[in-house]
Design a protein around this motif. Structure first.
Motif, PDB file in Angstrom:
ATOM      1  N   VAL A  12      98.622 -27.326  10.624  1.00  0.00           N
ATOM      2  CA  VAL A  12      98.060 -27.159  12.175  1.00  0.00           C
ATOM      3  C   VAL A  12      99.385 -27.272  12.707  1.00  0.00           C
ATOM      4  N   GLN A  13      99.232 -26.862  14.077  1.00  0.00           N
ATOM      5  CA  GLN A  13     100.371 -26.903  15.166  1.00  0.00           C
ATOM      6  C   GLN A  13     100.267 -28.398  15.744  1.00  0.00           C
ATOM      7  N   GLY A  16      97.166 -30.276  17.576  1.00  0.00           N
ATOM      8  CA  GLY A  16      95.879 -29.753  17.111  1.00  0.00           C
ATOM      9  C   GLY A  16      94.971 -31.006  16.655  1.00  0.00           C
ATOM     10  N   SER A  17      94.165 -30.597  15.861  1.00  0.00           N
ATOM     11  CA  SER A  17      93.150 -31.457  15.167  1.00  0.00           C
ATOM     12  C   SER A  17      92.956 -31.028  13.936  1.00  0.00           C
ATOM     13  N   LEU A  18      92.354 -32.131  13.094  1.00  0.00           N
ATOM     14  CA  LEU A  18      91.845 -32.015  11.689  1.00  0.00           C
ATOM     15  C   LEU A  18      90.918 -33.027  11.558  1.00  0.00           C
ATOM     16  N   HIS A  84      93.252 -36.325  16.052  1.00  0.00           N
ATOM     17  CA  HIS A  84      93.520 -35.492  17.263  1.00  0.00           C
ATOM     18  C   HIS A  84      94.942 -35.577  17.630  1.00  0.00           C
ATOM     19  N   VAL A 112      98.828 -32.728   4.826  1.00  0.00           N
ATOM     20  CA  VAL A 112      98.512 -32.409   6.108  1.00  0.00           C
ATOM     21  C   VAL A 112      99.911 -32.089   6.636  1.00  0.00           C
ATOM     22  N   VAL A 114     101.907 -30.855   9.880  1.00  0.00           N
ATOM     23  CA  VAL A 114     102.084 -30.538  11.401  1.00  0.00           C
ATOM     24  C   VAL A 114     103.403 -29.796  11.720  1.00  0.00           C
TER      25      VAL A 114
END
Length: 116
Positions: A12-13, A16-18, A84, A112, A114
């Motif tokens: 994710v950039q 962003g959120s996961l 978030h 994860v 980022v």
């Protein structure tokens, strides 16, 4: 015996959120405190967030406070970590942990990443 399986990780950039999920089988999680840990390359595993067996108490590491939310759905035997405003420093393998008395169970982890 409790088996834990994490999911929801990915790339994710920044900003962003996961949402990570930790699904349990073998036993109900309702009597277990649940924790999310993470381990970045070359670093020690660190506690990110915890939720009590009742769900009434939560704990967050200072580095994620205000950005991450831990929750549990005992009907689904699942614990979540909503993330978030992700930062590159959040890049790590995230592990779910169930804890009760002297018993501790771990999942296999979910990556994860980022990007900045």
């Amino acid at each position: 015996q409790v088996q834990l399986v994490e999911s929801g990780g990915g790339l994710v950039q920044a900003g962003g959120s996961l949402r990570l999920s930790c699904a349990a089988s073998g036993r109900t999680l309702s009597s277990y405190a649940m924790n999310w840990f993470r381990q970045a390359p070359g670093k020690e595993r660190e506690l990110v967030a915890s939720i009590s067996w009742s769900g009434r108490s939560t704990y967050y590491a200072d580095s994620v406070k205000g950005r991450f939310t831990i929750s549990r759905d005992d009907a689904k035997n699942t614990v979540y970590l909503q993330m978030h405003s992700l930062k590159p420093d959040d890049t790590a393998v995230y592990y779910c942990n169930a804890e009760r008395s002297t018993f501790r169970y771990w999942g296999q982890g979910t990556q994860v990443t980022v990007s900045s």
